[in-house]
Design an enzyme around this catalytic site. Structure first.
Site, PDB file in Angstrom:
ATOM      1  N   ASN A   1       0.659   3.339   2.035  1.00 26.66           N
ATOM      2  CA  ASN A   1       0.841   3.666   3.442  1.00 26.66           C
ATOM      3  C   ASN A   1       1.972   2.908   4.121  1.00 26.66           C
ATOM      4  O   ASN A   1       2.331   3.236   5.255  1.00 26.66           O
ATOM      5  CB  ASN A   1      -0.465   3.425   4.198  1.00 26.66           C
ATOM      6  CG  ASN A   1      -1.602   4.234   3.612  1.00 26.66           C
ATOM      7  OD1 ASN A   1      -1.374   5.170   2.845  1.00 26.66           O
ATOM      8  ND2 ASN A   1      -2.826   3.880   3.957  1.00 26.66           N
TER       9      ASN A   1
ATOM     10  N   SER B   1       0.866  -1.174   0.000  1.00 27.02           N
ATOM     11  CA  SER B   1       0.000   0.000   0.000  1.00 27.02           C
ATOM     12  C   SER B   1       0.903   1.224   0.000  1.00 27.02           C
ATOM     13  O   SER B   1       2.059   1.155   0.442  1.00 27.02           O
ATOM     14  CB  SER B   1      -0.885   0.012   1.256  1.00 27.02           C
ATOM     15  OG  SER B   1      -1.454   1.292   1.474  1.00 27.02           O
TER      16      SER B   1
ATOM     17  N   SER C   1      29.541  46.281  -2.239  1.00 27.99           N
ATOM     18  CA  SER C   1      28.617  47.403  -2.377  1.00 27.99           C
ATOM     19  C   SER C   1      28.649  47.968  -3.779  1.00 27.99           C
ATOM     20  O   SER C   1      29.697  47.967  -4.437  1.00 27.99           O
ATOM     21  CB  SER C   1      28.978  48.508  -1.374  1.00 27.99           C
ATOM     22  OG  SER C   1      28.180  49.656  -1.581  1.00 27.99           O
ATOM     23  N   SER C   2      27.503  48.464  -4.215  1.00 29.58           N
ATOM     24  CA  SER C   2      27.424  49.141  -5.504  1.00 29.58           C
ATOM     25  C   SER C   2      27.725  50.626  -5.364  1.00 29.58           C
ATOM     26  O   SER C   2      27.802  51.336  -6.365  1.00 29.58           O
ATOM     27  CB  SER C   2      26.025  48.962  -6.102  1.00 29.58           C
ATOM     28  OG  SER C   2      25.057  49.562  -5.251  1.00 29.58           O
TER      29      SER C   2
END
Length: 475
Positions: A144, A142, A320-321
């Protein structure tokens, strides 16, 4: 010209299925019903291999018990091996988010194995009168008992690779512990200066805490090896042959090499999700510990000019930009976010486990996917942390020498010589800027210069062998 579709039937009627698909009508229904995550069960390699192993063990057990003829058993066995080996992953197409307690996944497996077996026999795909997905591939089974057993096996396999990653990360911290064993620093509690230690001791503690997690993972793997295969629908074993649970468990041990055992109470085991809860807790615990370490790495490397600046993490990318020269601790930050997701996974698993009713928990698909995804993310994140961060960590020795020499934290080491009250006076004087520890301690007249130098070193560092009070002090 070959037709582009074949017709299959189920209890709801007829449907067209792509002619070359190994899956069939039940899978087709699931494809229609569950279009949610876009993630297929086939993306979980360990789960598909586990399903193949379960079906292979079942075919061998049913052959031994005389309920499946040798020819069909042999060809199902061969098809299952193809599943185990990963040749049919693309045919496991149902969404990981599905109703039915995993029925769609089990049906998908039955159909793929049956059609591959038909192909091996030389029959057209879908000619189930020769070999049937349910009557033969799913014989004595099954969803299950098949599905939770496969989930457990998949988790055991995945957890092994995560434990290896945790061990490798612990070893990487151990290498740094040895490298920095003689580098003195000030330890901190509540973010305030506390007492002297070495950078090596700090890294060594991280190594030790991860070693504890490997032990907890071993406990979780042991619990997962208890299976309910042979329980069929609710644990009573209906439709399975006498002796099937023992036979199938024996074959599964042989196929997987895992120490699987059949649960003593199959009714209880069919509805129980305790092992999944245990594992989820272990994953959360490990993720939280590693996240805390990443917090420490980010804090200790903060700056580099206006922060603690003790550790130097490898620069991985521009940070960082807008701010030139800024470099962020991106690898620890990524690991932090994986930990947040794992904590959320634990909440999901907890709710899913609690929601089970009577003889079955219908929500094991979300438990399965959540745990396998968490394990995969953790393994990859920990490998990245080890390779792209920890392996390249360095320390600012000059900075640490200066901060340690001038820190009131080293005064704690003088308590056995000066007593708490006089040591507190020395610390207060250091904090007020009235001198350095060595000069102020000597001025008390309570400790000789030679003993003080052995304790702190001429530059104010505590030596690693200062734990014993010299016999003549205080005489």
């Amino acid at each position: 010209m070959e037709p582009d579709a074949r017709q299959e039937r189920d209890l709801l009627g007829a449907r067209d299925v792509p002619a070359g698909a190994y899956w069939g009508v039940h899978t087709s229904r699931a494809l229609e019903n569950f279009q949610v995550s876009g993630i297929t069960v086939g993306s979980h390699r360990s789960l598909i291999a586990a399903l193949g192993a379960v079906k292979q063990a079942a075919a061998r057990a049913n052959r031994d018990l005389g309920v499946l003829d040798a020819e069909r058993a042999a060809v199902i066995d061969r098809a299952c091996q193809d599943v185990i080996d990963g040749h049919l992953d693309a045919e496991f197409v149902v969404d990981v988010m599905q109703g039915g307690a995993g029925t769609s996944t089990n049906m998908n497996a039955n159909e793929v194995i049956a059609n591959r077996a038909l192909e091996l026999l030389g029959h057209p795909l879908g000619s189930y009168h020769h070999l049937h997905p349910n009557d033969h591939v799913n014989r004595g089974q099954s969803t299950n008992d098949v599905y939770p057993t496969a989930v457990r096996l998949a988790l055991v396999t995945a957890l092994g690779s995560l434990s290896t990653a945790v061990g490798a990360l612990a070893d990487a911290f151990g290498v740094k512990a040895d490298e920095f064993a003689d580098v003195a620093k000030i330890g901190r509690t509540q973010l305030q200066d506390a007492v002297p230690m070495t950078v090596g001791q700090e890294f060594g503690a991280w190594r030790s805490t991860l070693g504890e997690e490997q032990a907890r993972m071993a406990d979780a793997r042991s619990l997962l090896c208890e299976i309910n295969l042979g329980a069929t629908a609710i644990g009573t074993g209906i439709t399975s042959a006498p002796g099937y649970p023992q036979a199938v468990a024996g074959h599964l041990r042989e196929i997987t090499g895992l120490p699987v055992v059949t649960a003593t109470d199959l009714v209880e085991a069919t509805s129980d999700t305790g092992a999944f809860l245990q594992l989820s807790g272990v994953l959360k615990r490990t993720a939280v510990k590693v996240s805390k370490i990443c917090n420490d790495l980010r804090l200790l490397s903060s700056g580099p000019q206006a922060g603690l600046g003790e550790l130097q993490l490898p620069a991985r990318q521009a940070g960082s930009s807008i701010m030139p020269g800024k470099v962020n601790p991106v690898i620890p930050e990524m690991v932090n976010q994986v930990a947040f997701a794992v904590i959320g996974t634990d909440v999901t698993v907890t709710f899913a486990a609690e929601a089970g009713q009577l003889q079955l928990n219908a929500f094991e698909p979300v438990i399965c996917h959540s745990l396998l995804q968490a394990i995969s993310w953790m393994r990859q994140a920990f490998d990245a942390l080890r390779i792209q961060c920890v392996a390249g960590i360095d320390v600012d020795r000059d900075h640490l020498r200066r901060t340690t020499a001038g820190s009131a934290g080293v005064v704690t080491a003088l308590i056995p010589f000066l007593g708490y009250t006089r040591a507190s006076e020395v610390a207060a004087a250091v904090l007020a800027g009235r001198g350095e520890v060595r000069d102020l301690a000597l001025a008390t007249g309570s400790i000789a210069a030679g003993d003080l130098d052995r304790l702190l070193g001429r530059d104010g560092r505590r030596t690693p062998h200062d734990t014993a009070v010299p016999a003549h002090i205080g005489e």
